[in-house]
Design a protein around this motif. Structure first.
Motif, short mmCIF file in Angstrom:
data_model
loop_
_atom_site.label_atom_id
_atom_site.label_comp_id
_atom_site.label_asym_id
_atom_site.label_seq_id
_atom_site.Cartn_x
_atom_site.Cartn_y
_atom_site.Cartn_z
N CYS A 79 -63.72 -29.89 20.52
CA CYS A 79 -62.43 -29.33 20.96
C CYS A 79 -62.22 -29.54 22.45
CB CYS A 79 -62.35 -27.85 20.63
SG CYS A 79 -62.21 -27.51 18.88
N ASP A 80 -63.29 -29.32 23.25
CA ASP A 80 -63.20 -29.51 24.70
C ASP A 80 -62.81 -30.95 25.02
OD1 ASP A 80 -63.91 -26.92 25.23
OD2 ASP A 80 -66.04 -27.35 25.55
N PHE A 88 -57.26 -34.72 26.53
CA PHE A 88 -56.07 -35.55 26.32
C PHE A 88 -54.79 -34.73 26.49
CE2 PHE A 88 -59.44 -37.84 24.08
CZ PHE A 88 -59.28 -39.11 24.63
N LYS A 89 -54.81 -33.53 25.92
CA LYS A 89 -53.65 -32.65 26.03
C LYS A 89 -53.38 -32.27 27.49
CE LYS A 89 -51.54 -28.52 24.19
NZ LYS A 89 -50.27 -29.23 23.99
N ILE A 139 -57.41 -40.61 15.07
CA ILE A 139 -58.79 -40.21 15.36
C ILE A 139 -59.65 -40.54 14.14
CG2 ILE A 139 -58.36 -37.81 14.63
CD1 ILE A 139 -60.43 -36.99 16.83
N LYS A 174 -73.56 -27.98 21.45
CA LYS A 174 -72.71 -27.10 22.26
C LYS A 174 -71.47 -26.73 21.45
CE LYS A 174 -70.19 -27.46 26.48
NZ LYS A 174 -69.45 -28.49 27.20
N PRO A 175 -71.29 -25.46 21.07
CA PRO A 175 -70.13 -25.09 20.26
C PRO A 175 -68.83 -25.47 20.96
CG PRO A 175 -71.67 -23.26 20.43
CD PRO A 175 -72.14 -24.30 21.39
N GLY A 176 -67.91 -25.99 20.20
CA GLY A 176 -66.59 -26.30 20.76
C GLY A 176 -66.53 -27.59 21.56
N HIS A 213 -73.35 -32.10 20.20
CA HIS A 213 -72.94 -31.24 19.09
C HIS A 213 -73.75 -29.95 19.02
CE1 HIS A 213 -76.41 -33.21 17.72
NE2 HIS A 213 -76.36 -32.80 16.50
N LEU A 260 -61.24 -33.13 23.11
CA LEU A 260 -59.88 -33.46 22.70
C LEU A 260 -58.83 -32.78 23.58
CD1 LEU A 260 -60.50 -33.41 18.87
CD2 LEU A 260 -60.06 -35.41 20.28
#
Lengths: 285, 285
Positions: free
Chosen positions: B212-213, B218-219, B228, B207-209, B205, B215
Motif C-alpha cells: 500500500c505504501d 503514485f497517488k 498492475i 512490513k505490514p502495508g 513483505h 502504491l
C-alpha cells in the motif's frame, strides 16, 4: 441408506484425470471413507459442478510458488457466486514416467507449468527431445502409457495409475516448488485469528487514481495486503478486475469497514471468502 | 557493403516459427526492406538475442484483451536489463486451417490462448474433437500440414506459409480480440506528451502495508496507474514482483520524483521503459 451411498456422502470435484496434483491435494485435504473424488476436465467444469450442487465442494489450483497464479481459476471467480472455504498447500515433486528407457525417448508430454518447472533438468538430460504441452500432467501420463517413445512429467500417483516406470524422481529445478489450492463450497470458515480473505473489484478506470484510491482503503483500515492480481474484466478491452488477498476475516470490524468503503468506490466488488491461514511455517516471514 | 547486408541492417527477433501473431505484429510495426525478421523458439530466447546484441531489437507479446498478461514476458523482465522502446497493438483473428474438410477432423492444434479464445466456436462446430495445446499457433500450423486428420487455429499468414486451406475465418468468440506487444531494445522513446511507463518493484513483505505504501507514492505524485500485475519474485516462495504501468514519461518531473521515492522504499525497483501511447482510439475511455 446403503454403505455405498454413505461412503459418497461428500463429493469433491477435482481437475482430472486421476493422478493430477489437484487429485493429490484433494486426498490430503479430505481424508476418510465418506469422500467421493470426482474428476472434471477443466477448472470451469469444477466451478459449474459446485455451483449447480452436483458436488458438495471442489478443489482448484490457485497459485504455484514458482509459476504464479492460475489465471483460469481467477477468471472463473469473476462470473461465479462461489465462496472459498479453505486453502491447502501441496509440495509438488515432478517425476519422469515412461514405459521405456531414457535413451529411447523421443518426446515428453506434460502441462506447460510442469515442463517449465523442469526446464534445466530436461535441457541437461534430454536435449533435443520434443516437449509436448497437454492440458494436465495426468493426461500426459495417459498419453505416455499408449506411446512407447514418450515419457510424461507427472506425479508418482500417475506411475501407479497408468502402469508407468519411474525413470527419474524429483526432476523439478526449484526444490521448494509448492502449489496452493482453494476449496470451493461447503461450509464457510469461522474466524480463527489467523485468517486471510480474498476480494475482487473493478474500478472506474476513466477516473485518474481510482486504483490507488481503492488500495488506499486497505491502508486506511490497517489491513495488510498479501497478494494482488489483475485480469481482463470480461466487460470491455483493457478494463481489469483486481483480486486482492489480505490478512483478516470478513467478520473483523476493520475488514467490514474497508469493504463497505470499497463497495462505495468500486462498481463491482465482492468478497470471495475468508479462510484460516494454512501456509507452511517455513515459508512465512 | 552488399545489398543483402544493407537489407539486413536492422534485425527483429520474434516468436516463431514464421506466421505467428508476433511475426505479423513485427511486419506491421517494422515496414520496409531494411528489416530482417528472425524467428526464435521462445520469449526468453528473444530477450537473450537482444541483450547479447545478436539482433537489433525484439518484439514480444505482452497482453491480450481477452486472456490477459503474457506471464512469460513479465518473468523475463525480472532478470533482464532490457528497456521497452515502444508498444504495438494487433487485432487478432483466428482461423481454422487444414488439409482436410471439417467433417474429417479428429484433432485441432493450437496455443492454449487461441483454443480458449475460440472455445464457443469449437464446442458448436467440432464437439468431441481433441484439442491439442502446442507452444505457438504457427507451430500448430506446421503440425497440421503433416497430419491429414488435424486442423490448426492460426493466422491467415499461416495458411499461405504452410499450404493449408482456410476452413473457416474469424472463429474467435470475442470480436474485439486484440494483442498488445512490446518492442525491446533499439533507441529509447522521447517524450510525446501521451506516454506510458512500465516499472517493476518488490516490497519488503515482512512490513505490514508495504505494498500500500508503495502504491500510495503514485497517488501522492498524481500519477494514474493503468495496469498492475504480480509474479513470483524468483527469490523465495510467496514473495512477489509487482509490475505497474502508468501515464507519463520517465523525463516527467513528477515521475522522477515518484520513482526516486519508490527506490527508497523498495529493495528492488527498476524502470522498464517509457513509450508513446499507441492504444487504438476506439478502445480508450
Amino acid at each position: 441408506m446403503s454403505v455405498v451411498s454413505l461412503q459418497e456422502d461428500i463429493s469433491v470435484a477435482y481437475l482430472g484425470p486421476a493422478g493430477s496434483y489437484t487429485h493429490e491435494a484433494a486426498q490430503e485435504r479430505f481424508v476418510g471413507n465418506n469422500f467421493a473424488y470426482k474428476p472434471y476436465a477443466s477448472i470451469s467444469d469444477i466451478f459449474d459442478a459446485v455451483e449447480s450442487r452436483r458436488t458438495t465442494c471442489g478443489i482448484v489450483p490457485f497459485e504455484n510458488s514458482t509459476f504464479g497464479s492460475v489465471v483460469t481459476t481467477l477468471d472463473c471467480f469473476i462470473g461465479s457466486k462461489l465462496r472459498i472455504s479453505a486453502e491447502a498447500y501441496l509440495p509438488v515433486h515432478h517425476n519422469l514416467l515412461s514405459k521405456s528407457k531414457l535413451s529411447e525417448l523421443k518426446k515428453v508430454y506434460s502441462h506447460p507449468q510442469a515442463l517449465g518447472q523442469c526446464k534445466k533438468w530436461l535441457a541437461t538430460h534430454l536435449p533435443g527431445v520434443a516437449l509436448v504441452e497437454v492440458a494436465s500432467t495426468s493426461y500426459a501420463a495417459e498419453l505416455a502409457k499408449e506411446d512407447p517413445e514418450a515419457a510424461a512429467i507427472a506425479s508418482l500417483m500417475c506411475a501407479e495409475l497408468y502402469s508407468l516406470n519411474v525413470i527419474e524422481r524429483d526432476i523439478e529445478d526449484g526444490k521448494n516448488n509448492t502449489t496452493r489450492f482453494f476449496i470451493l463450497g461447503g461450509s464457510t470458515s469461522t474466524r480463527t485469528g489467523d485468517d486471510k480473505t480474498y476480494f475482487l473489484f473493478t474500478v472506474d478506470h476513466r477516473k485518474p487514481g481510482a486504483l490507488c484510491d481503492a488500495l488506499k482503503v486497505f491502508k486506511d483500515h490497517e489491513i495488510n495486503l498479501t497478494k494482488i492480481d489483475s485480469r481482463p474484466s470480461q466487460q470491455r478491452p483493457w478494463h481489469y478486475a483486481f483480486f486482492v488477498e489480505f490478512q483478516g476475516h470478513l467478520e473483523d470490524e476493520n475488514v467490514q469497514g474497508a469493504l463497505e468503503k470499497l463497495k462505495e468506490l468500486c462498481p463491482n466488488a465482492k468478497e470471495l471468502g475468508s479462510y484460516p491461514n494454512q501456509r507452511p511455517k517455513e515459508d512465512t516471514y
